[in-house]
Every structure is written in structure tokens, then in C-alpha cells.
Scaffold this active site. Structure first.
Site, PDB file in Angstrom:
ATOM      1  N   ILE A 171      -2.430   0.491  11.262  1.00  0.00           N
ATOM      2  CA  ILE A 171      -3.619   1.295  10.995  1.00  0.00           C
ATOM      3  C   ILE A 171      -3.093   2.699  10.760  1.00  0.00           C
ATOM      4  O   ILE A 171      -2.288   3.211  11.556  1.00  0.00           O
ATOM      5  CB  ILE A 171      -4.643   1.232  12.155  1.00  0.00           C
ATOM      6  CG1 ILE A 171      -5.846   2.131  11.864  1.00  0.00           C
ATOM      7  CG2 ILE A 171      -4.021   1.597  13.487  1.00  0.00           C
ATOM      8  CD1 ILE A 171      -6.983   1.976  12.882  1.00  0.00           C
ATOM      9  N   SER A 172      -3.500   3.311   9.665  1.00  0.00           N
ATOM     10  CA  SER A 172      -2.887   4.583   9.281  1.00  0.00           C
ATOM     11  C   SER A 172      -3.195   5.701  10.264  1.00  0.00           C
ATOM     12  O   SER A 172      -4.214   5.699  10.957  1.00  0.00           O
ATOM     13  CB  SER A 172      -3.390   5.002   7.894  1.00  0.00           C
ATOM     14  OG  SER A 172      -3.041   4.036   6.931  1.00  0.00           O
ATOM     15  N   GLN A 173      -2.350   6.667  10.249  1.00  0.00           N
ATOM     16  CA  GLN A 173      -2.551   7.900  10.996  1.00  0.00           C
ATOM     17  C   GLN A 173      -3.896   8.496  10.579  1.00  0.00           C
ATOM     18  O   GLN A 173      -4.222   8.490   9.380  1.00  0.00           O
ATOM     19  CB  GLN A 173      -1.401   8.842  10.610  1.00  0.00           C
ATOM     20  CG  GLN A 173      -1.353  10.171  11.266  1.00  0.00           C
ATOM     21  CD  GLN A 173      -0.259  11.037  10.641  1.00  0.00           C
ATOM     22  OE1 GLN A 173       0.317  10.680   9.625  1.00  0.00           O
ATOM     23  NE2 GLN A 173       0.024  12.164  11.244  1.00  0.00           N
TER      24      GLN A 173
END
Lengths: 805, 231
Positions: free
Chosen positions: B81-83
């Protein structure tokens, strides 16, 4: 117990145990390369030595309790070795013990997981070393023959590993080596309890073999390996797999796998579905299902070379699954030399590629550098394999020797070009920029070495949104060729990056970069202003050489704080993860070596005389031997064409020949002056090797494989033979003066060997192999100097302190 | 006495859950302030969306305590899950507004889809890994999103039935841009592709489909690397 027959059985037993241990060690290196990455191969060497060092300390502390029951302990330790070899592999794949490289800097617990991982793998080596060590302590008066048996067995273990790689699944091999350890135990079981021992060991042996052949445990791959991610795709399946020293190879199909690196945005057709080959769970290449599928490459930057000419004689280096070869054939090349050393990759893709039936293609099953050294042909086009990967590799290739990307390799490639020939190389764009700049630097230095005063006239590069292809020509590009490149770029929405007469607007027309950094740095490098870039850029851009062939090692430790400031603590780690991992394993091995080897020995300090000599002599030997081993492994990767062959040859060769040296040394009546002469000879020999070994190997690059094996045995064997002498001679000397110091000496030697395995890897990257060999010579010189620290025996001790026997 | 004790325990248990939710709410607001606004994200709909979407409900249980930290998190199957900053940056780049229709290739955790769904009319998202698709679908339904349409499948073909799209986000790592996705992008529309190794996104590719038929890309740098130079 003391009978001649028992001693002979003991010699065979130790030999067989040693063989199984080395074969296990090499199989572990492959196993860790598959489930994690290549770095951990070097960690295995350290773990094995840790086992030996810790065993030495254990024996030193408990020897009085151990020796009286050695009859039972020896076979017991061998049985435990045999059981733990496969058991530890299984345990390491369980959830509580699993660790993942990519998560090392994401979850702090992974650092502890890695430590646990190392401790688990340490166990079988520990028990093996206990058995060998006890024998050494018990039979110090016959240590030469025992040492020879140990090292001869170890030497044969390398050969056994190569055979096992071809014939067994990676997780089957520890069961086989475990079985061999059990056989070693059987040879020396106590006679008065023979039946019970035979039944127990026999049952254990059967229980080991059955799972190995009927149900080998699966490989617990990291979820971040490309094979893992491919197998998550719909209907992905492994059609076939096989093992080899080059790697464990698998052929995978899925209806959703497609291949079109850096495809032009102008392409509106269907991207072909492909199959894929993986080696050690990493992408080895796409397999095009039909010959026409390679037309997709017409829409990539790598097609630039074919815009300029219809090349007739083409060389495809590190050809992999034959994608570039099929493309060259499609484009009408009449003579294509396809060079690929990994036999299984070629075999697995052959059903689809049918390269053997293509009259224009000649297959060469050998490594590219050897081929370049042997061939006298000249080519219109030489194609190198693509560098990097989409999105980057997080620096996990940092420790990979890449002998095709050194200045020497580029020079050889340039020399194999026809007068108007090209060579081409495609690079995945990374950010911050590293790969394209280092390639530009390597090309520039090659052209400078060839006396090209205007390199910008001989160099073209074309950029898409994620790839960059460089074309290098022996003669300056003509104006027609320059226009052809411009037309190619316009048609396919690419941008020229390097082109004679290029304007700044042309460079940033279709695939716009947010800044000019890539262009300005590349221009500086090409124009000759390279040194200042090398010195100031945050990444290591100096081209790789045969002495430091780590093309993908970009990390400069002093830049890490700057990178962390820009990208954040965690993200910075993923820019160059590979090298950081070596640092972590080095620190962990240092800690483990101190705790498991040195700390227990402090209890024995008061019982040991000549501490200075013991410490320095055996430290120097441990460090020197390991530095030489690492340098030879690295040098012979190039010479023999693959790391596994090199590791097996060097480890086996060094152990075998040093074993021979130690055996012969047992028959020598040497004073301390005699030992000094041997060590001095080693120092001088290593100094000579530092200078001439690269030249000798280069001269023999074109030899046949059998000639190379012979040359390797000689070059590895010569220093090893003499390097095998100081250790048993020193132990024998100590045992006569202070027997309790023997395990202490062994432990010191083991500790320094453990630490030196990781340290040598780091030093090889930073200072190169030649300087590392000089350091090895220095370590032996320090060993020599330590002999002057020996205290003279007092008169009450009797015989002259300077003589032995 | 015993009944009073029991009542106290029950009251305590019921107050833990809201207290926890308050904590996540605080963390979320703090995340937007410290990680997005402080780094120059100005697009109000994006900021509001990220204040609303409960990111902690879209990460694996083992990662919940880290949900609002300034980093990507592993979600299994080699995906992340992206930053938060990256999600905010990508969202701002496509300038979502009400009335828009967005396609996402690579649902992953569903977080990006949820953020977009707070702003645009319809989000169509495709995930090729079965387990990830199931988990995301279930989580997004529980969270009450009715304008996110998720399907498990191969994003190579896009989602033709609902094309064209005002914007397309391609988070699934792919070495090429599928031609059909460009076809399904409106003229003047924007396609965004994050590029980087797992756990880090170094650059974004913005693909523009121009009215004259030409296709251009623009490399965007959420974090600008400035080489160190002496003097």
C-alpha cells in the site's frame, strides 16, 4: 579405540563427513540464492566458519568432560549433523523463522529474524565441527593425516556438489548430504553397542531418504521474487523445472504474461502473450511463442540499431531465451552467433524458439567473455543484454560480478566490430540516475582508450519513457544515419539523447523529464569531464573493471545521510539495498563470532601461555586464508564463467591442496625458523599473485574448458599447498608447549575467518581484488612477525624452546 | 456490588472502541497535515478525501498500528500500500473532480480507489491477483463505498464497457503501457504510472493523449534528487 583399523575407519569417516559438509555448504548457497538473493551466498561461508569456531570454543571449555566419552560423542555428533542438515532447511521455511530481504529495513523484527536464520543454519556446521574438532584434539600426534582427510573430503565435497546440482532438486540435496553424514557415523560406531547404533542410524537414514525422493519440501520463496509474483497471476503454472550449477530453472506459462520492454506509445497492436523462464526464481527471459512475435521489438528503443543498417553478422551476448536472436533473424541477419552459458535456459526455451533449426543461428554454450577471447570474427552488430529492470532492482545486484560490463569487456567488444560495426546496449531508466550514467562512463572510457578524440560523433542514444538504448559505432555516424535516428524517434515518440548535432529541444520532446540533470551529467561524462562527476556524484559511477567488476554497486556510504535526508530513512535503503545487507550480515557475524567463539574462551585465558603469539599467529592465518579464498573465487568467476563453478573449484581446490600440504607438513621436523620460511614464501607468492594472476587468467581466457580446469588447479593449488602448512604446524607447536591452547587457537582462527568472509566481500567491492590480495599477503606477514613473540621456555621446562619434536 | 462491577466493565469495553476510532481519526488528520500539506499537496478535494478514508481498515492486521506512518506497507503477494504522500501526489496530479470517471489498474489494498471514490463519480478498478481482489472488495464494501466497481481480471484490456475515462492510474508494475488503456483514455485525459522498486516510488509517469493524436509522457518527481556538488 587406538587400533590401526579404527584409525583408518576414522580417516574415512572424517573425510566423508567433510565431503557432506562442503556439499551442504554449497547447496545452502544455492538455496539462499533461490529463496532470497545472491548476497546470502557469502553469508553461508561465514556461518560455516562460525560453526567451526564455536565448536573450538566448546571443546576448549568442556574438553575434560568430552574426551573420556569420545567413542560415543563422535558418532553422535555426526548423526546430529546428518539430522539437522535437512531439518534446519525445513525449519527455516516455517513462519516463525522466515525472513524476507525486502522487509529488512521495513520491519525491525526482520533483523532478529535474520539473526535467527543465521543461528539455525549454524547448527549443522556446529555439530560437524564438534566431531572434527574432537578428533583433532584427541589425535594431535597424527593431526597431519587427519587434517588431510578433512581437507581432502572437503575438496571432493565441491565436486560432489556440482554432481548433486545436476541430479537433485535444491531441497533434496540436504537430505543426501545428511545421509552421507550418517554413513560417516556408521563407520565409527562403538563396537560394544554396535547393534543398537546400527539400527538407530539405519532407521534415521531411511527416514531421511524417503522424504527426499518422494516429497521434497517446497522452496519458501520471498514474495518479492519475480517468480513468486508471476505465479500469483491467473492460471500461471510451472511446466517444467530442473536444477544445475548455474541455477534452478523453471519454465512458466500464463495467459496474461506479456513482454514489450519500453513499448512505444505509438503502438496500437496486440502485445504478444509469452512464456517465461526463471533462474533461481528471478526472471531469466521471455519465450516468444511464435517467431513473428519478436516484431514487437520494432516498437522499442532497441530497434534503433536496425534502423541504420541491415546487419549481416550479428553477435548476441548473454543471449538468454533468444528474444534478441529471433529478432535479428527476423530482420534478415545471415550469421548470428548466440552466446549463452546457462544450458538449461537455452534448452527450456528451445521448444518454442527452435534456434537449433534456424540456419542463420549458431549456438555457443559458453560464457560471453570466454567467447570474446576466443573468437576472431568481426561483427556488424554486437548486442549486449539489457541492464536493470523496470522500477529498479533496489540495488540487489550490487554484489553480482558483471564481467560483461567492465571496461575490459567493452574494449574486447569494440575490437570485434567491423569497420562500420555497432554495439548496442539497452538500459532501464532508474531514478536517481545511475545505470545510464555508468554505461555512458564505461563507453566513454572505452572510446578514450581506443584513441577516439570526439566520442560524441561515435555515440547515439535513444530514450523512451523507461528505456534508453546506446549505440556505439567504430566510425563516426554519417548525416544519413543521424537523420534516420531522428525519423525513428519522431515516428515512435522517442527522444534522442545523444546524437551528433543534437539540440536541447530534441532531447525533451515526447518523453519530458522534469529537469536536465540526466542530460547535463551525460554530456559532462562524454565530453571528458568525468573525474569530477565520479568524485562528486552521490552514487558510485566509476566504470567497473575486471579488478572491481561490480557494475551494479552504486552506493557511496558517505552519501547515505544525504539520500536519507531527501528520500527518507526507509526509501533510501531501497535505492541500494544489496550493499546495505552485506553490512548488516557483517555486523551480525561479528557479534555472533564474539559471543559464540571468543567470549567462552575468556575463561581459559589464565591457562594459556604465549597468548600474543597464539592470538596474532592464528588471527593472521584465518584472515589471510579467507582473503585469498575470496579473491580466488572472484577471479575464477571470470575465468570459469560462473560463480558456482568458481566457488566449487576454489573451495575444493584450496581445501584439497592445503590438505595435502598439511599432510606432508606432518612429516617435517621443523623449527620455528622453518615455519617462518614457509610463511615468508607464502607472503612472496601472494605478492606475485597480486600482480600477475589477472594477466595469467586473461592470457588463458580462450582455452578450452578442460585446459581451464587444469590451469585453475595449478593456480589455486600452488599457494594453497603452502598455505595448508602453517596451521597444523602451529597447532603442533602449541600442543607441545601448552595443549590447552589448541582449541583456543582454533577458535581464534575460526573467529577471524568468519569475520573475514564478509569483510573480504566488502573490501573486494571497495578496493578491488589486487589490493585485497596484497592485504592477504600482509596478514601472512603479520603471522610471520608473530613468531617473534614466542617466549623462550624456562630452564625448568627442559628442551630448547626453538626446536620441535 | 458485583452487578456494579459488571456494568463498569461493560461501559469500559464500549468506550474502548470509540477511543480507538478517535485515535485513528487523529492520526489521519496528523498524516494529512504533516505528510501531505507540509510537502506541498494543495488540492483541497484530495486533502479532504485523505482525511476521510480510513486507511487502517485497508491494511493487513499486522500493519494496522503503522497505517498512518509516512511509509509504504507490505500487504502480501509482493505488493504494497503506497506511502500516503504518494497517494496524495498521484491523486493531485490527475486533478479529480465530481463528474469524473476514473480507471485504476492494480487495486492492491483499495486505498487509492477509496480516495478517488471520495471525489469522483465512479471508480473502476481491476486487480489481477485473486486474493487481493477479494480482500479489497470485501473491505471497500464494508466501508460503504458504492461507487467503486472492482473486478478481478487482466488490466491489459482495460474496462472497455465504461470507457472512455477521464483519468487512468496504473499501479500494477508493467514494463509497457497497454495500447488499449491509451485508447480508453479521453483526449486530454491523464494517465499516471508510478515507477519504483517495492517500498519506494521514485518517479511518476504522466501520459497525455493529445488532441492531435500524439502521445507524450512527462516524468514527475515526487521527491526531487538534487545531486550533491562541491562549491
Amino acid at each position: 579405540m587406538g587400533s590401526h583399523s579404527y584409525f583408518n575407519r576414522l580417516l574415512f569417516s572424517i573425510g566423508l563427513l567433510s565431503l557432506s559438509m562442503i556439499a551442504y555448504q554449497l547447496s545452502l548457497m544455492q538455496y539462499l540464492s533461490i529463496v532470497q538473493w545472491y548476497h546470502f551466498a557469502y553469508m553461508v561461508i561465514g556461518i560455516a566458519l562460525l560453526g567451526f569456531g564455536a565448536a573450538g570454543s566448546f571443546i576448549a571449555i568442556f574438553r575434560k568432560s568430552l574426551l573420556p566419552i569420545i567413542d560415543y560423542l563422535l558418532p553422535l555428533f555426526m548423526v546430529l549433523t546428518g539430522i539437522f542438515m535437512p531439518l534446519i532447511l525445513w525449519l527455516s521455511g516455517q513462519p516463525f523463522a522466515r525472513f524476507d530481504t525486502y522487509l529488512l529495513f521495513v520491519e525491525r523484527s526482520q533483523l532478529w529474524q535474520l539473526l535467527l536464520y543465521e543461528l539455525l543454519f549454524f547448527i549443522p556446521f556446529f555439530f560437524c565441527a564438534l566431531a572434527i574438532g574432537l578428533v583433532f584434539v584427541k589425535y594431535t600426534n597424527r593431526i597431519g593425516k587427519l587434517y588431510f582427510s578433512n581437507l581432502a573430503g572437503s575438496g571432493l565435497g565441491g565436486l560432489a556438489a556440482i554432481v548433486l546440482f545436476w541430479t537433485a532438486f535444491p531441497t533434496q540435496i540436504p537430505y543426501i548430504t545428511g545421509f552421507l553424514s550418517l554413513m560417516a557415523a556408521l563407520l565409527i560406531i562403538p563396537l560394544h553397542r554396535k547393534r543398537i547404533w546400527m539400527i538407530s542410524v539405519g532407521i534415521t537414514a531411511v527416514l531421511l531418504i524417503l522424504p527426499a525422493f518422494f516429497s521434497p519440501p517446497p522452496l519458501p520463496l520471498s514474495q518479492y521474487k519475480s517468480l513468486s509474483q508471476t505465479l500469483d497471476l491467473p492460471e500461471a503454472s510451472i511446466v517444467k523445472s530442473a536444477n544445475s550449477p548455474h541455477g534452478w530453472v523453471q519454465y512458466v506459462t500464463s495467459p496474461v504474461l506479456r513482454y514489450a520492454p519500453g513499448l512505444s506509445l505509438s503502438f496500437t497492436g496486440e502485445v504478444p502473450v509469452i512464456d517465461a523462464v526463471f533462474s533461481n526464481a528471478e526472471w531469466a527471459g521471455a519465450v516468444l511463442r511464435s517467431p513473428g512475435d519478436s516484431r514487437i521489438l520494432d516498437y522499442t528503443t532497441s530497434a534503433a540499431a536496425w534502423e541504420l543498417a541491415a546487419h549481416k553478422k550479428v553477435l548476441i551476448l548473454d543471449a538468454g531465451t533468444g528474444v534478441r536472436t529471433k529478432y535479428a533473424s527476423l530482420k534478415g541477419a545471415a550469421e548470428i552467433d548466440h552466446v549463452e552459458s546457462h544450458r538449461l535456459v537455452t534448452d527450456f526455451s528451445e521448444d518454442q524458439t527452435e534456434l537449433e533449426n534456424d540456419e542463420s543461428v549458431t549456438l555457443h554454450q559458453q560464457d560471453s567473455r570466454s567467447f570474446l577471447a576466443q573468437t576472431e570474427k568481426s561483427y556488424d552488430l554486437i548486442s549486449l543484454p539489457p541492464i536493470g529492470a523496470f522500477g529498479g532492482t533496489a540495488g540487489l545486484g550490487a554484489l553480482q560480478e558483471e564481467y560483461l560490463l567492465t571496461t575490459m569487456a567493452f574494449s574486447l567488444i569494440y575490437d570485434r566490430l567491423e569497420t562500420d560495426g555497432f554495439f548496442e546496449i539497452t538500459v532501464w531508466l532508474d531514478y536517481p540516475y545511475r545505470n545510464p550514467l555508468k554505461i555512458a562512463a564505461t563507453i566513454s572510457e572505452t572510446l578514450a582508450e581506443k584513441g577516439i578524440s570526439h566520442p560524441e560523433q561515435h555515440l547515439v542514444s535513444v530514450r523512451s519513457w523507461n528505456t534508453l538504448t546506446f549505440l556505439v559505432k567504430k566510425t563516426p555516424f554519417s548525416s544519413a544515419e543521424v537523420q534516420a535516428i531522428r525519423d525513428f524517434c519522431d515516428r515512435l515518440y522517442f527522444d534522442p539523447m545523444l546524437l551528433p548535432g543534437i539540440t536541447s529541444e530534441e532531447r525533451n520532446q515526447y518523453n519530458m523529464l522534469e529537469d536536465q540533470v540526466l542530460f547535463s551529467l551525460t554530456d559532462s561524462i562524454i565530453s571528458g569531464n568525468r573525474e569530477s562527476i565520479y568524485e562528486t556524484y552521490d552514487f558510485h559511477l566509476r566504470p567497473a573493471t575486471d579488478d572491481k567488476p561490480y557494475f551494479s554497486q552504486f552506493l557511496r556510504l558517505k552519501s547515505l545521510p544525504h539520500l536519507q535526508e531527501i528520500f527518507g530513512n526507509q526509501s533510501a535503503s531501497f535505492i541500494e539495498l544489496g550493499y546495505l545487507i552485506v553490512g548488516v550480515t557483517f555486523l551480525q557475524s561479528l557479534l555472533l563470532a564474539f559471543v559464540l567463539i571468543l567470549l567462552p574462551l575468556f575463561r581459559l585465558k589464565k591457562n594459556i601461555s604465549n597468548k600474543g603469539f597464539t592470538l596474532v599467529y592464528f588471527s593472521g592465518l584465518g584472515m589471510g586464508f579467507m582473503f585469498v579464498e575470496i579473491v580466488l573465487i572472484q577471479r575464477f568467476v571470470l575465468y570459469l564463467g560462473h560463480p558456482v563453478y568458481s566457488v566449487a573449484a576454489v573451495i575444493s581446490g584450496m581445501l584439497l591442496l592445503s590438505g595435502l600440504g598439511s599432510w606432508l607438513s606432518s612429516g617435517l621436523k621443523l623449527s620455528i625458523a622453518g615455519i617462518r620460511k614457509i610463511v615468508l614464501f607464502i607472503v612472496l607468492l601472494l605478492l606475485v599473485y597480486a600482480g600477475i594472476l589477472p594477466w595469467l587468467l586473461e592470457a588463458g581466457m580462450g582455452f578450452s574448458i578442460w585446459a581451464k580446469i587444469l590451469v585453475s588447479l595449478v593456480l589455486i593449488g600452488l599457494p594453497s599447498f603452502f598455505m595448508g602448512m602453517p596451521f597444523p604446524l602451529g597447532l603442533h607447536f602449541l600442543s607441545q608447549r601448552n595443549e590447552e591452547a589448541v582449541p583456543w587457537a582454533w577458535g581464534i582462527n575460526g573467529c577471524l575467518s568468519v569475520v573475514s568472509a564478509s569483510l573480504a566481500t566488502i573490501l573486494a567491492i571497495e578496493i578491488g581484488f589486487s589490493v585485497l590480495m596484497l592485504l592477504a599477503a600482509t596478514a601472512y606477514f603479520i603471522t610471520l612477525a608473530s613468531s617473534f613473540l614466542i617466549k623462550k621456555k624456562s630452564k625448568t621446562q627442559g628442551a630448547s624452546p626453538q626446536t620441535m619434536n | 456490588m458485583k452487578s456494579e462491577l459488571l456494568i463498569s466493565v461493560v461501559i469500559m469495553l464500549f468506550s474502548i472502541a470509540p477511543a480507538e476510532q478517535d485515535k485513528y481519526h487523529r492520526d489521519r488528520q496528523q498524516m494529512v497535515t504533516a505528510q501531505l500539506e507540509a510537502r506541498g499537496i494543495k488540492h483541497k478535494p484530495t486533502l479532504n478525501a485523505m482525511r476521510s478514508v480510513e486507511r487502517h481498515r485497508l491494511v493487513p492486521k499486522a500493519q494496522v498500528e503503522y497505517a498512518y506512518e509516512d511509509r509504504p506497507l507490505p500487504i502480501g503477494f509482493g505488493q504494497t500500500i503506497s506511502q500516503p504522500y504518494m497517494v496524495g501526489y498521484m491523486t493531485e496530479v490527475i486533478r479529480p473532480t465530481a463528474g469524473m470517471k476514473v480507471l485504476e489498474i492494480g487495486t492492491g489494498s483499495g486505498y487509492q480507489a477509496a480516495v478517488l471514490a471520495e471525489i469522483v463519480d465512479e471508480v473502476y478498478t481491476i486487480e489481477i491477483v485473486e486474493e487481493l481482489a477479494k480482500t479489497a472488495k470485501s473491505s471497500l464494501e464494508e466501508m460503504g463505498y458504492t461507487n467503486i466497481h472492482l473486478k478481478e481480471g487482466d488490466g491489459y484490456f482495460g474496462w472497455e464497457e465504461h470507457a472512455p475515462y477521464d483519468a487512468i492510474i496504473v499501479t500494477a508494475a508493467s514494463a509497457f503501457i497497454p495500447p488499449l488503456l491509451i485508447e480508453q483514455l479521453k483526449e486530454g485525459g491523464k494517465m499516471v504510472i508510478p515507477v519504483g522498486a517495492p517500498f519506494t516510488t521514485q518517479q511518476l509517469m504522466l501520459v497525455e493523449k493529445q488532441k492531435d493524436g500524439k502521445r507524450k509522457t512527462r516524468n514527475l518527481l515526487p521527491v526531487r534528487f538534487v545531486p550533491f556538488t562541491r562549491n
